[in-house]
Design an enzyme around this catalytic site. Structure first.
Site, mmCIF file in Angstrom:
data_model
loop_
_atom_site.group_PDB
_atom_site.id
_atom_site.type_symbol
_atom_site.label_atom_id
_atom_site.label_comp_id
_atom_site.label_asym_id
_atom_site.label_seq_id
_atom_site.Cartn_x
_atom_site.Cartn_y
_atom_site.Cartn_z
ATOM 1 C CD GLU A 184 -18.783 -12.408 42.649
ATOM 2 O OE1 GLU A 184 -19.378 -13.118 41.840
ATOM 3 O OE2 GLU A 184 -17.644 -12.686 43.085
ATOM 4 C CD GLU A 253 -19.263 -12.297 37.598
ATOM 5 O OE1 GLU A 253 -19.073 -13.475 37.974
ATOM 6 O OE2 GLU A 253 -18.563 -11.330 37.970
#
Length: 790
Positions: A184, A253
């Protein structure tokens, strides 16, 4: 003839060796549609299970349940701080045995996605970075910084080489089909500009250069350079597309819920919403999605980050913290789209999606409850933490206030700041005036103030506002007064720009107000520091340390700053691994505690390392949300417990009644079903597909309790138009009076039963020309004498 026979055998041997080679040497590539394994495109369903958040004894059962739930892939991060607790010293044992975990995945016939990072976020202490990394000279985390890149390269190579040595990559015949570098990084990289872009490119090149034979991904990184695949994280990813048209669409995710923080709500995501989000993603061309989490597990020890992340990392996952399966819901309705795919051979497949929010839903669920475990918990004993004296060998004194983590190096959550003030006997407050006030500014995360050895007050920050100000009246006396501030860290930050620079502890000013002289700033006085508590130093949660002090029996409420212990017998009846156990503090009034389970050896032999002591850090703060404690149950893995003589040790910061602590077990309390009379089934699909004129096959309600249980009663039954959800069903305007009788006759006393949904089964149609459903809640109990209604 003989020569021909030998030739035949040689040919077969060569063919066998060639086939064996292909089985062992597997290829993983990708194209614009999917991950390609051995030449075949795959739509892959994945789920996150983090190995340190469960125990090795749980792994096989967890992974098997995940496989039965339809997963193809198990995803996990790699946690740098547990594997390299100090520079060059590695730990891959117990809950940190990554190779054992991956071999368990492989044994189950599943693939693995290894997210090396090594930054993981994951609500994990310090984002997975070891704290010693913060003190490498000249370091700056996650940017184009040579000290950081050197350390990151060393750990990444360590993990990849370990995987290669154990033949864990699919290219070697192992289970790993994907790996991830960084995590991320996109938002932070953009904030850092050129330095961020250069670091991201360096990390991608590092990964590709390691030659694993499997693709690498970067999540939430739009600029991921070829051949690295950029992927999506979020609640919805149907609008996502990769940065190159020749890369597959991957959702690393798909958030099944959200984490819980002390004092915050317990988040739940409707499974219908998650199922729809996943369906839309596949419909729009996605080929790999990962449920984050599939099993969230438990933040054992001091692993929770945040700060203020709870011990439970349940995440509203399909497999809850206690490894019980939550319901899977399937919704079908009339407002649909069909996406039809055809191959060159003429075969075709259609993907249907439902947009009707009012359509009927057919589900079957289990309602889990925490039930008494029948464990014998013997008398509680206490040991008071000595607050009046210090261990001179572990203290030092300096002028001014120091940052907490710089002093503790995260070896303890606790740091004492201690100073003294001399009060004149002529002070007005000593002669009937108003008591002075103490003000303490802290950068986090909690603070307990002791005046002359007595608790004077406490204050706490929050996840959103770590900084807080303590203000309280203090009872000083003439002469020398000892002010001791116990600063508490509740997990180190795991996310944010350069969080390694964030401060923790008493930052100041520290000042007394209301004295005759006015304000007295204590910030630059001489302060004495002690890392940790005496109970920690004496290791009172270990088998060796527990007998080093005198314990006193307690009958009720206890004061702050003490340890309590009790022996617990659970008996022989509880299964070794499959039973799920928790310690509940709900009625105890204990608010800020740490919990440890330390097994007592019955024969004098040393126990295996994993059983000696497991500290489970729980509420440091009150944990109140809308006047309701959001955390009061703490998972104790069954493998930690013996039939007898289990030692339970707690440290309580603020006081409570330990005699009201109980041990409970997770059990199926009831099973529910909610199915419409025209619920689709495979037999009817075949009839419609092939144009056959056959009798319509009525759907059935299926109910099944856990092993060792049977249906003891029918709590609710209605064929008609019932309302509500499992645990709170209600009759609607249409109801067949025979509903209860039919279900009781078919199901009571049985471990499982099925009932056909048809008007003929319930006497007559209770409401013609209305779509009906059969809704049932059946109570499960240990297989004994059944009970009927009333």
């Amino acid at each position: 003839m003989e020569g021909r026979s030998v030739s035949r055998w040689m040919f077969l041997l060569c063919l066998f060796l060639q086939l064996s080679s292909k089985l062992i040497q597997c290829s993983v590539t990708y194209d614009r549609k999917a991950i390609v394994i051995n030449g075949q495109r795959r739509i892959l369903i994945s789920g996150s299970i983090h190995y340190p958040r469960s125990t090795p004894e749980m792994w096989e059962d967890l992974i098997q349940k995940a496989k039965e739930g339809g997963l193809d892939v198990i995803e996990t991060y790699v946690f740098w701080n547990v594997h390299e607790p100090s520079p060059g010293n590695y730990n891959f044992e117990g809950r940190y045995d990554l190779v054992r975990f991956l071999k368990t995945v492989q044994k189950a016939g599943l693939y693995a996605h290894l997210r090396i990072g090594p930054y993981v976020c994951a609500e994990w202490n310090f984002g997975g970075f070891p704290v010693w990394l913060k003190y490498v000279p000249g370091i700056s985390f996650r940017t184009d910084n040579e000290p950081f890149k050197r350390a990151m390269k060393g750990f990444t190579e360590k993990i990849v080489n370990l995987m290669k040595s154990q033949r864990m990559f699919e290219s070697q015949g192992g289970p790993i089909i994907l790996s991830q570098i960084e995590n991320e990084y996109g938002p932070q990289g953009k904030a850092l500009g050129a330095a961020g872009h250069d670091y991201m490119t360096w990390a991608a090149n590092l990964a590709v250069g390691l030659g694993t034979g499997v693709p690498w991904v970067m999540c939430k990184e739009e600029d991921a350079p070829d051949p690295v695949i950029n992927t999506c994280n979020g609640f919805y990813c149907d609008a996502f597309s990769p940065n190159r048209p020749y890369k597959p669409t991957i959702w690393t995710e798909a958030w099944s819920g959200w984490f819980t923080e002390f004092g915050g709500p317990i988040h739940q995501r409707p499974v219908q919403d998650l199922a729809f989000a996943v369906a839309r993603f596949i419909q729009k061309g996605g080929s790999f999605f990962n449920y984050y989490m599939y099993h969230g597990g438990t933040n054992f020890g001091r692993s929770a980050g945040g700060p203020f992340i709870t011990t439970s990392y349940d995440y509203d996952a399909p497999l809850d913290e206690y490894v019980a399966a939550d319901p899977i819901v399937t919704s079908l309705g009339s407002l649909q789209q069909a996406h039809v795919y055809t191959s060159k051979t003429g075969d075709c497949a259609a993907f249907l999606s439902n947009y009707d929010t009012k359509s009927a839903v057919g589900v079957q669920t289990s309602k889990m409850d925490m039930l008494p475990s029948n464990a014998d918990m013997f008398s509680w004993e206490t040991y008071n933490e000595d607050l009046t004296s210090l261990d001179d060998s572990s203290t030092f004194t300096t002028s001014g206030l120091l940052e907490q983590i710089n002093v503790t190096r995260d070896t303890s959550d606790y740091l004492w700041y201690i100073t003294s003030v001399d009060i004149s006997s002529s002070e007005s407050f000593l002669h009937g005036g108003e008591l002075p006030s103490l003000m303490v500014q802290s950068t986090g995360h909690a603070l307990h103030v002791f005046i002359n050895g007595q608790l004077s007050g406490s204050a706490f920050g929050t996840r959103e506002n770590r900084r807080f100000l303590f203000t309280g009246k203090v009872n000083l006396h003439a002469g020398t007064n000892r002010i001791a501030l116990l600063s508490v860290a509740v997990g180190l930050p795991n996310i944010g720009g350069h969080f390694e620079t964030w401060k923790t502890g008493v930052s100041g000013p520290v000042a007394l107000h209301g004295l005759d002289q006015g304000k007295w700033d204590l910030s630059w006085k001489k302060w004495t520091y002690q890392v940790g508590l005496k109970g920690e130093a004496m290791n009172l949660v270990s088998l060796n340390g527990i007998s080093s002090v005198d314990w006193m029996q307690v009958w009720g409420k206890v004061k702050s700053g003490l340890m309590v212990r009790a022996l617990v017998d659970i008996g022989q009846h509880m299964p070794l691994v499959t039973a799920t156990v928790a310690v509940t503090l709900e009625c105890s009034g204990l608010q800020n505690v740490k919990l440890a389970v330390a097994n007592q050896p019955s024969d004098g032999n040393p126990l295996i390392q994993d059983e000696i002591s497991f500290a489970i850090h729980v509420n440091y703060i009150t944990g109140i949300y809308n006047d309701v404690a959001n955390v009061h149950m703490y998972h104790v893995p069954r493998s930690w417990l013996k039939p007898t003589q289990n030692l339970l040790v707690l440290f309580e910061e603020l006081g409570g009644d330990p005699t009201r602590i109980t041990l409970v077990k997770r059990s199926v309390a009831s099973v529910c079903a909610d199915v419409t009379e025209y619920h689709p089934n495979i037999k009817n699909w075949h009839i419609e597909s092939y144009g056959k004129t056959q009798e319509f096959h009525s759907p059935k309600v299926h109910l099944r309790c856990s092993p060792g249980q049977s249906i003891s009663s029918i709590k609710f039954a209605s064929f008609g138009t019932p309302l509500g959800t499992c645990g709170s069903f209600q009759q609607g305007t249409c109801h067949a009076p025979s509903s209860y009788a039919i279900l009781e006759k078919k199901c009571i006393g049985q471990p499982r039963c099925s009932v056909t949904i048809a008007n003929s089964n319930f006497g007559k149609d209770p409401c013609p020309n209305v779509l009906k459903r059969l809704t049932v809640e059946a109570v499960c109990a240990p297989s004994t004498q059944p009970n009927s209604r009333g």
